[in-house]
Write an enzyme that holds these catalytic residues in place. Structure first.
Site, short mmCIF file in Angstrom:
data_model
loop_
_atom_site.label_atom_id
_atom_site.label_comp_id
_atom_site.label_asym_id
_atom_site.label_seq_id
_atom_site.Cartn_x
_atom_site.Cartn_y
_atom_site.Cartn_z
N ASP A 155 41.88 38.98 43.83
CA ASP A 155 41.70 39.35 42.42
C ASP A 155 41.71 38.16 41.47
O ASP A 155 41.91 38.32 40.28
CB ASP A 155 42.78 40.34 41.99
N GLU A 156 41.57 36.97 41.98
CA GLU A 156 41.48 35.84 41.05
C GLU A 156 40.52 34.78 41.57
O GLU A 156 40.30 34.67 42.77
CB GLU A 156 42.86 35.22 40.74
N ASP A 201 41.86 36.20 36.29
CA ASP A 201 42.91 36.82 37.08
C ASP A 201 43.00 38.28 36.63
O ASP A 201 43.11 38.54 35.43
CB ASP A 201 44.23 36.09 36.79
#
EC number: 2.7.7.7
Lengths: 372, 442
Positions: free
Chosen positions: B143-144, B50
């Site tokens: 973004d993860e 993350d």
């Protein structure tokens, strides 16, 4: 209310009636069928507020009266009773429950008051005519598959019936389309249908009709008003709202100048389409027809699994053309065409194609090609 | 090769990646305090990565002068906080907080509007770095992602834990943003672990300690337990995962049906979900929160048009199309309404999205005041069968062709080159303030 009825009679009626009742209802009484015992008949009625079905069946009425009980439940019960049984339907004194008693089996069903049961207001039906069940069923069978399920264009969610003058004779036409294909069938207009405005009969009504018309050679009395239609088919009365909308001017969709004529053996063409489309797991995959002198090559390509081709002999002498169609749409049309030869009239790969039974001018289909 | 796992070696330094000989303390090699030790460290393979305060980190990277300032990414007077940097978080700013509240808590914060295109670009760079480690990368958002590193040990010549630490350093060095990683044996605990010590975190939860670890955690830690369900559980007297661990499966099933099953298993650290690399976008949508509540057709139609065009542009760019159009509204008292309509054929045209959503919107216009409007396309598929020519609606084909022409013009001369009357002259107001990249990542 107390009534004794043969299981087979009851089951036959319920078999018709219960289909009108939606499985899920927000209004409880719409899950119920209205039962009315009077004279020597038991009358049953079900509605979804757009469509109402009414059927009377002979019964021994010991005490007249009426009530409403869950339609699907009653149907399931009667279905499971033994063949040849007699069934007694008896409403409690309070009217809160109805007993279904047959032999050593008994059920108690909760009732809702008959007075709460909604009725499609009757009003007058200015147009009355009689149709042969086989002819009417023919119109429905030939067009029904093209009805749209798209909610946005609700006016396409049914079959459009209208009268049309052609060659000095008045015809009754049935038309359905979903924007990708169009089906049109016609028969001689029955006396009494003159001057009737075009009507759109909703899909659910059409499919109930289709099932009720299975018995051949019954005269169907049809009554039409501005917003409703009523069919009387033997002991069954079907009343339906019409779709309140304007059916598009479909006539301009039917190509008049397609000059490339292709004649195919219907059965072998249908089998070939069915075979080559096996390779496409996904619905709506295109079949590419490469049409040249005396022959059509069908090809399906599925990037995930492979490809298939088949050659079919054909009567064709125009310029070669390649055109793609949805395999399912071709099969639907082929299944309804009847006759031995199918006639395609084509223009180009991007324009609507006309398909007819080579020997039957009364039915025609238009298919929009797919990009291939 | 550091693949041997003698007891004394179950640890390494996350800065110099040296294996640790001693049981405790700083790295004996470089003295960094970031030495990680765990008995199962070299057996675990499921990772969750993350990025830390992703949008804010990207902006700080590009604006070094903001490095020591509290930074909030979000929009407008009425917008909400998308991301707050860690400095702003210390002052009490949280994601999804209304902007005015955030500025009350942190008046000297610098506020930047989100630049989604840039974040998507950076997110993709990071993702391709992940994909170099293993084909089993399941993106959760921009973004993860989950990574399954099992079976990669011989390829990389080191166990997943080291691969992961090396990856975290590489992202910092090459991309310029920091990530937190969680390493465990299942998805649930990998995610829990990555949230554990942000930013620049690296947490490990082993199988042996899972039950003990979960015992004192709040139920809200369990995947799928949101605010509402947590409140239900609390009413039933259940606050910690430990309490669930003591309950019977049947009891949980009876009380909470399918959710009971999930509670039972996750509470015991049992999570059988695997990492699906082809977890493609389920829908594409865009939404906007207004500066003041709106209720009329005249106000809402242009916004719907602008959003439809935005969704359409994203569908076209991603070469997909969708069969169901979904309208989303949030009333002034924060009730969310969604209305959807299925199409006969998939679409990616702004015109069809708008024409389908507009009647759905019109049905809701009864004077209710709305604070948010969104439109999306679900039921995604490939574009070949999208927008077929129609027998009846011949104008649709013409409109589709017009749209193609407009797209080409816009490509050449910019977005404002051609506009419909709906959006002409009022576009800046309708730029979505809160970009939505929830289930999709386009």
């Amino acid at each position: 209310m107390r009534v004794i009825i043969e299981r087979s009679n009851l089951l036959k009626s319920l078999n018709h009636i219960h289909r009108v009742v939606e499985r899920r209802n927000t209004i409880p009484i719409l899950s119920n069928a209205l039962l009315t015992a009077e004279g020597a008949t038991l009358e049953m009625k079900a509605t979804d507020l757009d469509l109402e079905m009414n059927e009377a069946t002979p019964a021994r009425v010991e005490q007249a009266g009426s009530t409403t009980v869950p339609a699907h439940l009653l149907y399931d019960i009667v279905r499971k009773l033994p063949d040849g049984a007699e069934v007694m339907l008896k409403v409690d004194d309070g009217g809160a429950a109805m007993s279904v008693i047959s032999g050593r089996t008994s059920f108690r069903l909760q009732c809702l008051p008959a007075s709460d049961f909604p009725a499609l207001s009757s009003g007058s039906y200015p147009h009355i005519f009689r149709l042969e069940s086989t002819a009417l069923k023919g119109l429905i069978d030939k067009t029904q598959f093209a009805i749209s399920t798209e909610e946005t264009r609700y006016y396409l969610n049914g079959i459009y019936f209208h009268t049309h003058e052609s060659g000095g004779k008045l015809k009754l036409r049935a038309v359905a389309t979903d924007g990708h294909r169009l089906a049109r069938a016609e028969m001689d207009a029955p006396a009494g249908s003159e001057g009737m405005a075009g009507i759109i009969i909703p899909r659910k009504t059409v499919s109930e009709m289709q099932k009720l018309l299975d018995d051949p050679d019954i005269a169907v009395t049809t009554e039409v008003s501005e917003s409703k239609i009523r069919f009387t088919i033997g002991p069954v009365i079907l009343t339906s709202k019409l779709i309140d909308g304007t059916f598009p001017d479909y006539q301009r969709v039917i190509p008049a100048n397609n000059d490339k004529k292709l004649i195919l053996d219907r059965q072998s063409f249908a089998s070939a389409v069915d075979r080559v489309s096996t390779i496409s797991s996904e619905r709506g995959r295109a079949v590419k027809l490469s049409i040249a002198d005396g022959q059509v090559t069908l090809a399906v390509n599925n990037p995930d699994s492979g490809s298939a081709t088949e050659e079919v002999a054909a009567d064709y002498s125009s310029d070669p053309i390649e055109i793609g169609f949805n395999a399912k749409y071709l099969l639907d049309v082929a299944a309804q065409l009847g006759g031995t030869e199918a006639r395609f009239l084509l223009a180009d790969a991007g324009s609507p194609t006309l398909i007819q039974d080579a020997a039957d001018e009364h039915t025609l289909y238009v298919l929009m090609p797919m990009r291939v | 090769m550091p693949t041997t796992t003698a007891d004394s070696e179950r640890g390494f330094c996350r800065d110099c990646l040296t294996l640790q000989k001693r049981e405790t303390g700083r790295c004996y090699h470089c003295g960094s305090p970031r030495a990680t030790r765990h008995p199962e460290l070299f057996q675990l393979h499921l990772a969750h990565i993350d990025c830390d305060a992703f949008y804010a980190s990207v902006e700080k990277r590009d604006h070094p002068e903001l490095k020591d300032k509290p930074l909030i990414i979000g929009g407008g007077k009425r917008g909400v906080v998308s991301t707050a940097c860690y400095i702003a978080r210390i002052r009490g700013v949280r994601s999804a907080m209304p902007m005015f509240k955030a500025l009350e808590a942190c008046p000297d914060a610098v506020v930047l509007k989100p630049d989604m295109e840039k974040y998507v670009r950076v997110g993709r760079e990071i993702r391709s770095m992940m994909q170099a480690l293993t084909p089993l990368v399941e993106p959760i958002s921009i973004d993860e992602a989950f990574l399954d590193l099992s079976g990669t040990e011989r390829l990389h010549g080191e166990p997943p834990a080291l691969v992961l630490a090396r990856f975290a350093l590489a992202v910092e060095r090459e991309i310029g943003v920091s990530v937190s990683a969680g390493l465990s044996y299942c998805k649930f605990l990998a995610k829990v672990a990555s949230d554990f010590r942000k930013p620049r975190g690296f947490s490990v939860i082993g199988e042996a300690e899972a039950v003990e670890f979960l015992k004192d955690q709040p139920v809200s830690l369990i995947w799928g337990v949101g605010r509402v369900f947590a409140a239900t559980l609390e009413q039933d007297g259940i606050k910690t995962i430990g309490q669930i661990q003591r309950m019977e499966l049947n009891d949980l099933l009876r009380r909470y049906s399918s959710m009971g099953n999930r509670l039972y298993h996750l509470a015991r650290g049992v999570d059988e979900r695997t990492v699906h690399p082809d977890h493609a976008a389920k829908n594409v949508s865009a939404e906007t929160t207004f500066n003041s509540d709106l209720s009329t057709r005249d106000q809402l139609a242009p916004i719907l048009r602008a959003l439809s065009e935005k969704v359409s542009a994203r569908l076209k760019k991603a070469e997909i199309a969708g069969r169901t159009v979904v309208l989303k509204l949030k009333t002034r008292d924060f009730k969310i309404k969604t209305r959807n309509r299925q199409l006969a054929a998939p679409t990616r045209l702004a015109d069809r999205i708008f024409e389908t959503a507009m009647p759905l919107l019109e049905k809701e216009l009864d004077g209710t005041r709305f604070r948010l409007l969104g439109v999306g396309v679900h039921d995604l598929t490939t574009p070949e069968k999208a927008d077929p020519p129609d027998l009846i609606d011949t104008k649709a084909t013409r409109r589709a062709k017009a749209e193609e022409a407009i797209d080409i013009l816009r490509e050449k001369f910019g977005k404002k080159a051609v506009e419909t009357g709906y959006t002409f002259g009022q576009s800046s107001r309708f730029e979505p303030q809160q970009p939505s990249d929830r289930e999709d990542d386009f």
